[in-house]
Write an enzyme that holds these catalytic residues in place. Structure first.
Site, PDB file in Angstrom:
ATOM      1  N   HIS A  86       5.073 -40.950  41.106  1.00 51.24           N
ATOM      2  CA  HIS A  86       3.816 -40.578  40.619  1.00 51.24           C
ATOM      3  C   HIS A  86       3.342 -40.658  41.356  1.00 51.24           C
ATOM      4  CE1 HIS A  86       2.777 -45.646  40.768  1.00 51.24           C
ATOM      5  NE2 HIS A  86       3.912 -45.411  40.399  1.00 51.24           N
ATOM      6  N   CYS A 126       8.596 -48.395  40.410  1.00 49.40           N
ATOM      7  CA  CYS A 126       8.804 -47.287  40.063  1.00 49.40           C
ATOM      8  C   CYS A 126       7.856 -46.752  41.340  1.00 49.40           C
ATOM      9  CB  CYS A 126       7.206 -46.345  39.301  1.00 49.40           C
ATOM     10  SG  CYS A 126       8.136 -46.940  37.697  1.00 49.40           S
TER      11      CYS A 126
END
Length: 534
Positions: free
Chosen positions: A429, A448
């Protein structure tokens, strides 16, 4: 006579036969080979590595009615391959190469030699294809990749067609980085043969033009490592020159150090790392590359965690050239010892522009609930909401409600999420915290992966979808409603770990072992060697 070829269960059986009474050794050669093969197939020993080789000798020799497989010429060719195992980052000792070579030179190889050489070659081909220890990518036995590359069939075909080298080449990972790391390993082995005295650690940072007593030795080291051209003028005696600064900056870039060109403790420590340790890092990278699955031609995304780098390439195979250079960018990964990013191979399937951030349960409990207790306005201040709406803290604690952050400038995922569904809920992301990419150490996330150039990555993964040109992507990145976009075809994503790699220009890059995985892999390999030696 006792054999000293300790390369796994099959050779243990060779030793058993070698110690058997003379009457059993007087059997015809096929009978002895059959006995060895059958004993190996009936072993109760559990496989120590990623494959179960117990039936391999039986499968290899049965179709040939247990006749010997090797003659002096083919045996010499096989032993040349085994003695060159270091080229692949493997160890000839694991295959008994020197002992087998001595037996061949002594003349009149017997059944035991034939079986031992066959077993050694089968192990070598399997190690080259899938690695020596079980990886995090393949946890079940037998490794499914050995159905695509069957060492028994490959060795049989290679012998029958006089193409042993072809069998070895086919076992090598068909991944562009593998050949590049092999070349770097050979180069660093040569470098490691030269004297490498420690450079003096300065009491304070040294900038260009300042005195440094080991300037001449530093200059020679930078030339040796290729960070300075060989025709660079040497510095004045005892002075850290501006020309040397360029070499230091290149060295710093290759070793994950701030590229300030200043001689500090961290830079000197990296310059003083023995080259034998760099050789070991490259060997471990080759082992990890052997863990990867086959990738067909087409796009591939690789994230190397300790290097904090992402590469998006049009073709990751070694046998298919691409006119387009890989896209490269910095990333932020999971924090060491707390929220490490796991290794896995996934499939990127869709993007979300202006995504919601669904707060993981662990972050809710450990971080957000305590902040809510201290600040009742925390959710409103951070554009967060409960699902269902207006749920209580008790509902959140009990799991009757969840928390998410609305799209917008405060959203932790930024303007885009690259989704690759997996049980760990790991994805790529963007991020509003752009300053993190300027840090040399970037293990800062909850697991992440934050990407430096989300628009460039979006254009890469949406390539070929006419609707999504650069302008359309920039428009979608502006604040607005959440938009889900499926990829035309899933793109493989490899979350990888290597403290040594090679750039597109052939330069070796090294990184710190942030998760301690190099040390663990080295321990696993040594434990395997000791088990095989029993």
């Amino acid at each position: 006579m006792k054999l000293s070829l300790k390369i796994g269960a099959a050779l243990a059986f060779c030793a058993m036969v070698a110690l058997a009474p003379c009457s059993s050794l007087a059997q015809p050669v096929p009978a002895t080979i059959r006995l060895l093969a059958v004993q190996a197939s009936q072993s109760h020993a559990k496989p120590a590595g990623p494959y179960d080789e117990r039936g391999w000798l039986e499968r290899f020799y049965a179709p040939r009615k247990y006749a010997p497989a090797w003659n002096p010429s083919t045996a010499a060719a096989a032993l040349w391959v085994l003695r060159q195992a270091r080229v692949q980052g493997l160890d000839p000792r694991d295959y008994g190469a020197e002992d087998l070579q001595r037996q061949l030179r002594a003349g009149a190889p017997d059944a035991r030699f034939d079986v031992a050489l066959t077993s050694a070659m089968l192990h070598y081909l399997a190690d080259l294809r899938v690695g020596r220890v079980r990886s995090e990518y393949h946890t079940r036995l037998p490794d499914a990749r050995l159905r695509q590359y069957d060492p028994v069939e490959r060795l049989r075909a290679g012998l029958a067609g006089g193409k042993l080298q072809a069998a070895v080449k086919a076992a090598e990972p068909q991944f562009a980085q593998y050949g590049q790391v092999k070349a770097a390993l050979a180069a660093y082995r040569e470098l490691a043969r030269q004297p490498y005295p420690a450079l003096a650690v300065p009491a304070a940072k040294v900038r260009p033009g300042a005195a440094y007593p080991d300037a001449a030795a530093l200059f020679q080291r930078l030339v040796l490592l290729g960070d300075l051209p060989a025709d660079t003028p040497p510095p004045p005696e005892g002075v850290y020159s501006e020309q040397m600064q360029e070499g230091v900056q290149r060295f710093q870039a290759r070793h994950g150090i701030d590229e300030d060109g200043v001689l500090g403790r961290g830079t000197i420590a990296a310059l003083n790392v023995p080259l034998g340790r760099r050789v070991r890092q490259l060997e471990l990278t080759l082992e990890r590359l052997r863990w990867l699955p086959e990738f067909g031609p087409g796009p591939l995304i690789v994230v190397n965690l300790p290097a904090y780098r992402l590469w998006a390439m049009q073709n990751g195979r070694a046998d298919a050239a691409s006119a387009d250079a890989p896209i490269e960018m910095r990333v932020v990964v999971g924090t060491a010892l707390k929220t490490e990013t796991p290794l896995f191979v996934g499939q990127m399937r869709y993007l979300e522009f202006n995504p919601y951030w669904n707060v993981p349960r662990s972050i809710l409990e450990k971080e957000i609930l305590p902040k809510m207790a201290r600040n009742p306005a925390y959710l409103a201040q951070n554009d967060m909401e409960t699902v269902p709406a207006n749920a209580s803290v008790a509902d959140l604690r009990a799991g009757r409600a969840r928390l998410r952050q609305r799209p917008g400038p405060k959203n932790s995922l930024g303007a885009i999420k690259f989704a690759m569904p997996n049980p760990m809920d790991i994805y790529l992301h963007s991020t509003p915290a752009r300053e993190a990419f300027e840090r040399s150490r970037r293990d800062l996330s909850h697991g992440c992966i934050r990407v430096e150039h989300p628009a460039a990555l979006a254009q890469y993964v949406l390539g070929g979808q006419q609707k999504w040109n650069a302008d359309a992507i920039q428009l979608a990145l502006q604040p607005g409603p959440t938009k889900h976009v499926d990829l035309a075809r899933p793109i493989p994503v490899v979350i990888f770990y290597a403290t040594a790699a090679v750039d597109s220009d052939g330069s070796a890059r090294f990184a710190a072992d942030i998760y301690g995985r190099d040390a663990k892999l080295a321990q696993d390999l040594e434990a395997l060697r000791q088990r095989q030696a029993l």
